[in-house]
Enzyme design. Sequence first.
Site, PDB file in Angstrom:
ATOM      1  N   LEU A  79       0.836  -1.207   0.000  1.00 39.48           N
ATOM      2  CA  LEU A  79       0.000   0.000   0.000  1.00 39.48           C
ATOM      3  C   LEU A  79       0.869   1.255   0.000  1.00 39.48           C
ATOM      4  O   LEU A  79       1.604   1.507   0.959  1.00 39.48           O
ATOM      5  CB  LEU A  79      -0.897   0.020   1.241  1.00 39.48           C
ATOM      6  CG  LEU A  79      -1.926  -1.104   1.358  1.00 39.48           C
ATOM      7  CD1 LEU A  79      -2.456  -1.187   2.792  1.00 39.48           C
ATOM      8  CD2 LEU A  79      -3.061  -0.888   0.379  1.00 39.48           C
ATOM      9  N   ALA A 111       5.124  -0.151  -2.406  1.00 37.79           N
ATOM     10  CA  ALA A 111       5.944  -0.099  -3.617  1.00 37.79           C
ATOM     11  C   ALA A 111       7.179   0.763  -3.377  1.00 37.79           C
ATOM     12  O   ALA A 111       7.079   1.903  -2.909  1.00 37.79           O
ATOM     13  CB  ALA A 111       5.121   0.461  -4.769  1.00 37.79           C
ATOM     14  N   HIS A 230       6.951  -5.765  -8.823  1.00 39.82           N
ATOM     15  CA  HIS A 230       5.679  -5.102  -9.146  1.00 39.82           C
ATOM     16  C   HIS A 230       5.528  -5.031 -10.662  1.00 39.82           C
ATOM     17  O   HIS A 230       6.118  -4.185 -11.321  1.00 39.82           O
ATOM     18  CB  HIS A 230       5.658  -3.702  -8.536  1.00 39.82           C
ATOM     19  CG  HIS A 230       4.303  -3.058  -8.499  1.00 39.82           C
ATOM     20  ND1 HIS A 230       3.213  -3.558  -9.171  1.00 39.82           N
ATOM     21  CD2 HIS A 230       3.859  -1.944  -7.861  1.00 39.82           C
ATOM     22  CE1 HIS A 230       2.161  -2.775  -8.951  1.00 39.82           C
ATOM     23  NE2 HIS A 230       2.527  -1.789  -8.152  1.00 39.82           N
ATOM     24  N   ALA A 232       2.369  -4.917 -12.102  1.00 39.51           N
ATOM     25  CA  ALA A 232       0.932  -4.687 -12.208  1.00 39.51           C
ATOM     26  C   ALA A 232       0.615  -3.201 -12.326  1.00 39.51           C
ATOM     27  O   ALA A 232       1.501  -2.336 -12.337  1.00 39.51           O
ATOM     28  CB  ALA A 232       0.233  -5.279 -10.979  1.00 39.51           C
ATOM     29  N   HIS A 233      -0.673  -2.926 -12.463  1.00 35.74           N
ATOM     30  CA  HIS A 233      -1.265  -1.600 -12.262  1.00 35.74           C
ATOM     31  C   HIS A 233      -0.734  -0.485 -13.153  1.00 35.74           C
ATOM     32  O   HIS A 233      -0.680   0.675 -12.760  1.00 35.74           O
ATOM     33  CB  HIS A 233      -1.144  -1.195 -10.789  1.00 35.74           C
ATOM     34  CG  HIS A 233      -1.989  -2.052  -9.893  1.00 35.74           C
ATOM     35  ND1 HIS A 233      -1.868  -2.063  -8.526  1.00 35.74           N
ATOM     36  CD2 HIS A 233      -2.967  -2.957 -10.187  1.00 35.74           C
ATOM     37  CE1 HIS A 233      -2.739  -2.924  -8.010  1.00 35.74           C
ATOM     38  NE2 HIS A 233      -3.409  -3.479  -9.010  1.00 35.74           N
ATOM     39  N   TYR A 235       2.254   0.217 -14.328  1.00 40.92           N
ATOM     40  CA  TYR A 235       3.609   0.743 -14.162  1.00 40.92           C
ATOM     41  C   TYR A 235       4.545   0.119 -15.199  1.00 40.92           C
ATOM     42  O   TYR A 235       4.097  -0.552 -16.126  1.00 40.92           O
ATOM     43  CB  TYR A 235       4.069   0.543 -12.720  1.00 40.92           C
ATOM     44  CG  TYR A 235       3.202   1.332 -11.749  1.00 40.92           C
ATOM     45  CD1 TYR A 235       3.110   2.723 -11.846  1.00 40.92           C
ATOM     46  CD2 TYR A 235       2.421   0.696 -10.796  1.00 40.92           C
ATOM     47  CE1 TYR A 235       2.290   3.467 -10.987  1.00 40.92           C
ATOM     48  CE2 TYR A 235       1.596   1.424  -9.936  1.00 40.92           C
ATOM     49  CZ  TYR A 235       1.534   2.804 -10.045  1.00 40.92           C
ATOM     50  OH  TYR A 235       0.711   3.529  -9.216  1.00 40.92           O
ATOM     51  N   ARG A 374      -7.020  -2.009   1.977  1.00 41.36           N
ATOM     52  CA  ARG A 374      -7.633  -0.923   2.741  1.00 41.36           C
ATOM     53  C   ARG A 374      -8.156  -1.367   4.104  1.00 41.36           C
ATOM     54  O   ARG A 374      -8.025  -0.625   5.080  1.00 41.36           O
ATOM     55  CB  ARG A 374      -8.765  -0.298   1.915  1.00 41.36           C
ATOM     56  CG  ARG A 374      -8.265   0.526   0.736  1.00 41.36           C
ATOM     57  CD  ARG A 374      -9.365   0.812  -0.264  1.00 41.36           C
ATOM     58  NE  ARG A 374      -9.765  -0.411  -0.964  1.00 41.36           N
ATOM     59  CZ  ARG A 374     -10.753  -0.468  -1.836  1.00 41.36           C
ATOM     60  NH1 ARG A 374     -11.451   0.618  -2.118  1.00 41.36           N
ATOM     61  NH2 ARG A 374     -11.049  -1.606  -2.435  1.00 41.36           N
TER      62      ARG A 374
END
Length: 422
Positions: A79, A111, A230, A232-233, A235, A374
């Site tokens: 997160l 990250a 990482h 993903a997402h 990047y 979250r």
Amino acid sequence: MLFGGRSFASSASLLYIYPHLSLPFRSINPKAFSRRIKMEGKVAQDEITGTNGVSTIPLLTPYKMGNFNLSHRIVLAPLTRQRSYGNVPQPHAILYYSQRSSKGGLLIAEATGVSDTAQGYRETPGIWTKEQVHAWKPIVDAVHAKGGIFFCQIWHVGRVSNTSFQPNGQAPISSTDKALKPIVRANGEVIQGFSPPRRLRTDEIPKIINDFRLAARNAIEAGFDGVEIHAAHGYLIDQFLKDQVNDRTDQYGGSLENRCRFALEIVEAVVNEIGADKVGIRLSPFADYSEAGDSNPKALGLYMAEALNKYGIVYCHMVEPRMKTVGEKFESPDSLLPMRKAFKGTFIAAGGYEREDGNKAVAENHADLVAYGRIFLANPDLPRRFELNAPLNKYNRETFYTLDTKDPVVGYTDYPFLESIA
């Protein structure tokens, strides 16, 4: 009385755990009440541990992840919190991660940039300098002191950046030179001013791969148990994986095999540096973060899951298809099950999970572990709350990032534990 290894002496505590015992205490015969509590407690305890003392709640069963013995299946997802001033982890992170640690629990750090070109957000940590490595050490030590297992997520944002974050004001790097439109963060903040990226030349790619290798080495030096790559997402690695972004014509673009080459070469370099038993990866084939979608996400996810088996990495952490954009759940006909079946190591599922569907995912063998973001942020004792099926603190989006609060502790280490509100 003892419940789950802890003593609850007060009537308030008992009512908190057993809210269905709602009659006023004065109207209950003390001996009868005591007998009832013992009976209810045995039922509740049996639901948690079973008659043989082993938990029957799927998320709370032990699991062996490679060389790591986990006591439960609840993982702290990585997160971004934007509280690492000057890209250096700060002392307040010691308490934050320690609070969320449990014996045999897996935590994945936020990250963490692999180089000075990897940054795209204010006050996010890095692990490319000695100062950063040194700053991570007491944080890692605090997690280990609680018996936790700690992986560092290593990261490069690619084109999700602008010249103000880059050394010497240079353009961000990417698989492409296509510019990114402004996007809205989970807290409603509009991020503007993404600079047009510079397409990496083929001969520059080994340097970026080496940055990930060195970051992995530094993470181990800092005491981390392993790293999560990482990918993903939206990047940098995802910018190579996804055909909506990747418009290259060299060996890193075009076919599915070529688009996955960069990611797999990073995996190989990191495995060779620190060992496959210390390496995981995060993928989001179905997501469309930062304009990084794919025309055939199922084929992409399946190809990567199968290709990763060659390297024997310890886990694959994949984001559910329902999480196509930041912080929102959508109905989706797709499933991670084909990828879960294809990957031979530990499979971690993430994306909008709650207690019930997390238990179901483990019980039905759709995942070995479930990552929570979250709600773990807002409930530092989440495994304990899941054990008791206790109410959860509500998270506050306004304090997810320090940009929204002057005090880094607010919304970070001030969420209450069960004991403090019982």
